[in-house]
Design a protein around this motif. Structure first.
Motif, PDB file in Angstrom:
ATOM      1  N   ASN A 296       0.825  -1.214   0.000  1.00 19.19           N
ATOM      2  CA  ASN A 296       0.000   0.000   0.000  1.00 19.19           C
ATOM      3  C   ASN A 296       0.858   1.262   0.000  1.00 19.19           C
TER       4      ASN A 296
ATOM      5  N   ARG B 262       2.064   1.675  -3.427  1.00 21.13           N
ATOM      6  CA  ARG B 262       0.982   2.210  -4.277  1.00 21.13           C
ATOM      7  C   ARG B 262       0.914   3.730  -4.118  1.00 21.13           C
ATOM      8  N   GLY B 263       1.037   4.196  -2.869  1.00 26.81           N
ATOM      9  CA  GLY B 263       1.018   5.632  -2.606  1.00 26.81           C
ATOM     10  C   GLY B 263       2.155   6.341  -3.320  1.00 26.81           C
TER      11      GLY B 263
ATOM     12  N   ILE C   9       1.441   6.674  -6.963  1.00 29.64           N
ATOM     13  CA  ILE C   9       0.419   7.694  -7.239  1.00 29.64           C
ATOM     14  C   ILE C   9       1.037   9.090  -7.209  1.00 29.64           C
ATOM     15  N   SER C  10       1.974   9.293  -6.260  1.00 28.00           N
ATOM     16  CA  SER C  10       2.414  10.667  -5.997  1.00 28.00           C
ATOM     17  C   SER C  10       3.746  11.051  -6.635  1.00 28.00           C
TER      18      SER C  10
ATOM     19  N   TRP D 284      -2.506  -3.218 -11.284  1.00 28.68           N
ATOM     20  CA  TRP D 284      -3.225  -1.979 -10.967  1.00 28.68           C
ATOM     21  C   TRP D 284      -2.525  -0.796 -11.649  1.00 28.68           C
ATOM     22  N   LEU D 285      -1.194  -0.746 -11.532  1.00 30.70           N
ATOM     23  CA  LEU D 285      -0.446   0.379 -12.100  1.00 30.70           C
ATOM     24  C   LEU D 285      -0.670   0.484 -13.611  1.00 30.70           C
TER      25      LEU D 285
ATOM     26  N   GLN E 129      -3.798   2.344 -14.664  1.00 33.40           N
ATOM     27  CA  GLN E 129      -4.017   3.733 -14.246  1.00 33.40           C
ATOM     28  C   GLN E 129      -3.828   4.665 -15.441  1.00 33.40           C
TER      29      GLN E 129
ATOM     30  N   ARG F  75      -4.248   7.707 -16.046  1.00 29.66           N
ATOM     31  CA  ARG F  75      -3.675   9.047 -15.911  1.00 29.66           C
ATOM     32  C   ARG F  75      -2.375   9.075 -15.125  1.00 29.66           C
ATOM     33  N   SER F  76      -1.858   7.918 -14.791  1.00 35.40           N
ATOM     34  CA  SER F  76      -0.633   7.894 -13.996  1.00 35.40           C
ATOM     35  C   SER F  76       0.600   8.109 -14.871  1.00 35.40           C
TER      36      SER F  76
ATOM     37  N   ASN G  40       3.293   6.969 -14.197  1.00 37.06           N
ATOM     38  CA  ASN G  40       4.088   5.743 -14.052  1.00 37.06           C
ATOM     39  C   ASN G  40       3.481   4.535 -14.753  1.00 37.06           C
ATOM     40  N   ARG G  41       2.402   4.774 -15.500  1.00 35.63           N
ATOM     41  CA  ARG G  41       1.678   3.644 -16.098  1.00 35.63           C
ATOM     42  C   ARG G  41       2.578   2.763 -16.969  1.00 35.63           C
TER      43      ARG G  41
END
Lengths: 161, 183
Positions: B50, B53-54, B57-58, B80-81, B84, B86-87, B89-90
């Motif tokens: 987790n 994951r944070g 995201i950031s 999950w990544l 994403q 709009r990430s 890091n996708r």
């Protein structure tokens, strides 16, 4: 059925970063990484002994039932021993960890006799003893014994379907 | 292991940001120490999925190195990544590093969208070799069905004789040039 395929051509920032000026040679990078890992050897050796002790304590309790949760914990610890002993060149201890993973991986839902796990713990502890750790033929003998135990039990699993 | 002729080649990982995920505290330390030895200054080390994951995201990340964990939580994080939209890091390169793996774990890892799978125990030579390989990797990302990740086919010798091809071009194609996706 027609399937939609989308392709994305993306920039790999790693490619650009690696080739920018500065840095170090590959030979230096490998040397420094080896030295850097050595900085945590003592701490990691202590942790390996703790992991072996945790498996021993868990499996020596009368209450040990070999439930799925208990087996999952033993599997996780064995996997960490495989990974972390191997990173420090303790090949036989790493292989003992792999052997215990094979063993417990076949019984993730429980139902295994605890004795083969205890045999692995005894072998791991002996591989950490200085007199055995420093003797290649003794280390190999310990590992051969474990392989036979695991092979025999795995054959039983296959025969049982 | 890098070839002898490669050993004098210069590389620069100082400005590369790496997310290192390993649920084992000491496994994570070993990985981090190896990366620091390579000259990586920005290692975001995590033993918690987790928390990782944070970070994803950031923070922009150039390379993800993750142990899937014995229950596969790391694999779910990577899946999950990749989803994403709009990430930043996708499409980050991902190297999975794993010790003992069950067959089902190997299948899940193959379909996770990772660029490369490395067997533990880790050695600096193996890890650096794979990092350099991933840096050279020019495979496009493919999105088909549930899968999003690098094209899993390394060779292109054309469709088999007498058979229907299964490559891009054999299906309805939506080619998207996303060169700016990670800028």
């Amino acid at each position: 059925m027609r399937q939609v395929v989308r392709t994305h051509r993306v920039e790999n920032k790693l490619t650009q970063a690696i080739s920018t000026q500065g840095g170090l040679t590959i030979a230096d990078a490998l040397q420094r990484a080896a030295e850097s890992v050595e900085e945590v050897r003592e701490e990691c050796m202590g942790a390996l002994d703790d992991k072996i002790a945790e498996i021993e304590t868990a499996t020596s309790r009368q209450a040990f039932q070999g439930t799925a949760n208990e087996m999952a914990r033993v599997y996780t610890l064995a996997n960490e021993i495989l990974n972390e002993a191997g990173a420090f060149g303790l090949a036989e201890l790493s292989e003992a960890g792999r052997s215990l993973c094979e063993l417990t991986g076949n019984w993730r839902d429980g139902g295994i006799d605890v004795e083969p796990i205890r045999v692995h713990v005894a072998a791991m502890k002996s591989l950490r003893r200085p007199d055995i750790a420093g003797n290649t033929s003794l280390r190999m003998a310990v590992l051969d014994g474990l392989r036979q135990v695991t092979a025999k039990l795995s054959a039983q699993v296959r025969a049982a379907g | 292991m890098p070839q002898d002729r490669e050993l004098n080649r210069w590389i620069n990982l100082e400005k590369v940001s790496v997310l290192a995920l390993d649920e084992s505290v000491h496994g994570c330390k070993i990985l981090t120490q190896i990366l620091r030895g390579f000259g990586v200054r920005n290692v975001r080390a995590s033993t918690d999925v987790n928390e990782a994951r944070g970070t994803l995201i950031s923070t922009p990340i150039d390379l993800v190195i993750a142990d899937p964990g014995t229950d596969g939580d790391g694999i779910e994080l990577l899946r999950w990544l990749r989803r994403q939209d709009r990430s930043v890091n996708r499409f980050a390169p991902i190297i999975l590093v794993s010790g003992h793996s069950t067959p089902s774990m190997v299948r899940r890892a193959r379909d996770s969208g990772a660029n490369y799978f490395v067997a533990k125990p880790l050695t600096p030579a193996t890890l650096l070799d794979r990092i350099l390989w991933v840096a050279r990797d020019k495979r496009p990302f493919v999105e088909v069905g549930e899968y999003l990740g690098p094209d899993r086919r390394f060779k292109d010798d054309g469709p088999p004789l007498g058979g229907a091809g299964r490559r891009v071009g054999d299906f309805q194609i939506e080619e998207e040039q996303k060169g700016a996706a990670r800028t």
